[in-house]
Motif scaffolding. Sequence first.
Motif, mmCIF file in Angstrom:
data_model
loop_
_atom_site.group_PDB
_atom_site.id
_atom_site.type_symbol
_atom_site.label_atom_id
_atom_site.label_comp_id
_atom_site.label_asym_id
_atom_site.label_seq_id
_atom_site.Cartn_x
_atom_site.Cartn_y
_atom_site.Cartn_z
ATOM 1 N N GLU A 38 0.828 -1.216 0.000
ATOM 2 C CA GLU A 38 0.000 0.000 0.000
ATOM 3 C C GLU A 38 0.856 1.257 0.000
ATOM 4 O O GLU A 38 0.475 2.282 -0.567
ATOM 5 N N GLY A 39 2.016 1.171 0.656
ATOM 6 C CA GLY A 39 2.906 2.317 0.745
ATOM 7 C C GLY A 39 3.970 2.347 -0.325
ATOM 8 O O GLY A 39 4.911 3.147 -0.244
ATOM 9 N N GLY A 40 3.884 1.463 -1.300
ATOM 10 C CA GLY A 40 4.853 1.455 -2.398
ATOM 11 C C GLY A 40 5.943 0.425 -2.278
ATOM 12 O O GLY A 40 6.835 0.367 -3.126
ATOM 13 N N GLY A 41 5.910 -0.395 -1.239
ATOM 14 C CA GLY A 41 6.914 -1.449 -1.097
ATOM 15 C C GLY A 41 7.623 -1.379 0.229
ATOM 16 O O GLY A 41 7.212 -0.668 1.149
ATOM 17 N N GLY A 42 8.709 -2.127 0.339
ATOM 18 C CA GLY A 42 9.452 -2.166 1.591
ATOM 19 C C GLY A 42 10.493 -3.256 1.564
ATOM 20 O O GLY A 42 10.889 -3.733 0.496
ATOM 21 N N ALA A 43 10.927 -3.665 2.747
ATOM 22 C CA ALA A 43 11.988 -4.666 2.852
ATOM 23 C C ALA A 43 11.704 -5.609 4.011
ATOM 24 O O ALA A 43 11.187 -5.192 5.053
ATOM 25 N N VAL A 44 12.058 -6.866 3.808
ATOM 26 C CA VAL A 44 11.963 -7.887 4.853
ATOM 27 C C VAL A 44 13.357 -8.455 5.068
ATOM 28 O O VAL A 44 14.081 -8.717 4.102
ATOM 29 N N VAL A 45 13.729 -8.640 6.322
ATOM 30 C CA VAL A 45 14.962 -9.353 6.663
ATOM 31 C C VAL A 45 14.603 -10.488 7.606
ATOM 32 O O VAL A 45 14.061 -10.261 8.693
ATOM 33 N N ASN A 46 14.865 -11.707 7.172
ATOM 34 C CA ASN A 46 14.681 -12.889 8.006
ATOM 35 C C ASN A 46 15.995 -13.226 8.690
ATOM 36 O O ASN A 46 17.040 -13.248 8.034
ATOM 37 N N ILE A 47 15.947 -13.494 9.974
ATOM 38 C CA ILE A 47 17.159 -13.860 10.699
ATOM 39 C C ILE A 47 17.245 -15.382 10.753
ATOM 40 O O ILE A 47 16.542 -16.045 11.522
ATOM 41 N N THR A 48 18.076 -15.908 9.878
ATOM 42 C CA THR A 48 18.296 -17.348 9.879
ATOM 43 C C THR A 48 19.495 -17.637 10.783
ATOM 44 O O THR A 48 19.607 -17.055 11.853
ATOM 45 N N SER A 49 20.398 -18.492 10.412
ATOM 46 C CA SER A 49 21.524 -18.827 11.278
ATOM 47 C C SER A 49 22.585 -19.560 10.486
ATOM 48 O O SER A 49 22.302 -20.177 9.464
ATOM 49 N N ILE A 50 23.791 -19.488 10.994
ATOM 50 C CA ILE A 50 24.854 -20.288 10.409
ATOM 51 C C ILE A 50 24.510 -21.770 10.519
ATOM 52 O O ILE A 50 24.952 -22.598 9.712
ATOM 53 N N SER A 51 23.660 -22.112 11.503
ATOM 54 C CA SER A 51 23.222 -23.504 11.665
ATOM 55 C C SER A 51 22.291 -23.944 10.544
ATOM 56 O O SER A 51 22.028 -25.143 10.404
#
Length: 259
Positions: A127-140
């Motif tokens: 609705e606001g024109g987009g954005g960003a997602v960051v998922n915190i995964t792991s070295i595991s």
Amino acid sequence: MTQQVALITGAGRGIGLAAARRFLQEGWRVALLDIEPALLEGAMARLAQPEATLALCCDVADVVGLVAAVRRAHAHFGRLDALVNNAGIAVFKPMLETTPAEWARVLAVNLTGPFLAVQAAAPLMAEGGGGAVVNITSISGLRASTLRIAYGTSKAGLAHLTKQQAVELASLGIRVNAVAPGPVDTAMAKAVHTPEIRRDYHDTIPLDRYGLESELAEAIFFLCSDRASYITGQVIAVDGGFEATGIGLPTLRAARRNL
């Protein structure tokens, strides 16, 4: 209304709280979501920016509660520009001792939670024109290890979910990336990593130290910022080189010192 807004899960302490602090330093407003009311209250008190923050108490595996929390953040701030899926849990047991209930709970929080959060947040970002997602995964999720059958598998799944989300949401102007922390000096690590475990890690980390919460927060903020405008579908290890070392590094180091 012109200030950008980030929603961070698992924000009551550790990497999530450090990320919240980093966004606030850049003038963003931040919704902090955590399952632990006491941690959330303490985080809000430490940040001491009531006009720029919002506390949301929720279990990310609870679809009804999570959707309501995401919508509340959007309604409160009037926009949503970034989502950081940081909430996670671990069960450190051998595979044959891990119960089905433990397996299911770890995957529900670490993998299903980010899936549900992005489903709820993406339409609002669009609705606001987009954005960003960051998922915190792991070295595991990139390297197998002992006692991490559920945790490592959930984080490996999250790394691939990141790529799927990036491909599907690009048309909405939403970038999706992941940060894979290596050993980080969090309160949890300090509590469970014995001196022997820490020595083992140091032996296989080229930079020869644990990471700092602030260093993870820096990578998270960068990926959410306009400076990362052409980066999507990536899993970035912030690990001092741990994932790259393979095996035999301590021996090679010793040999190099003796040259």
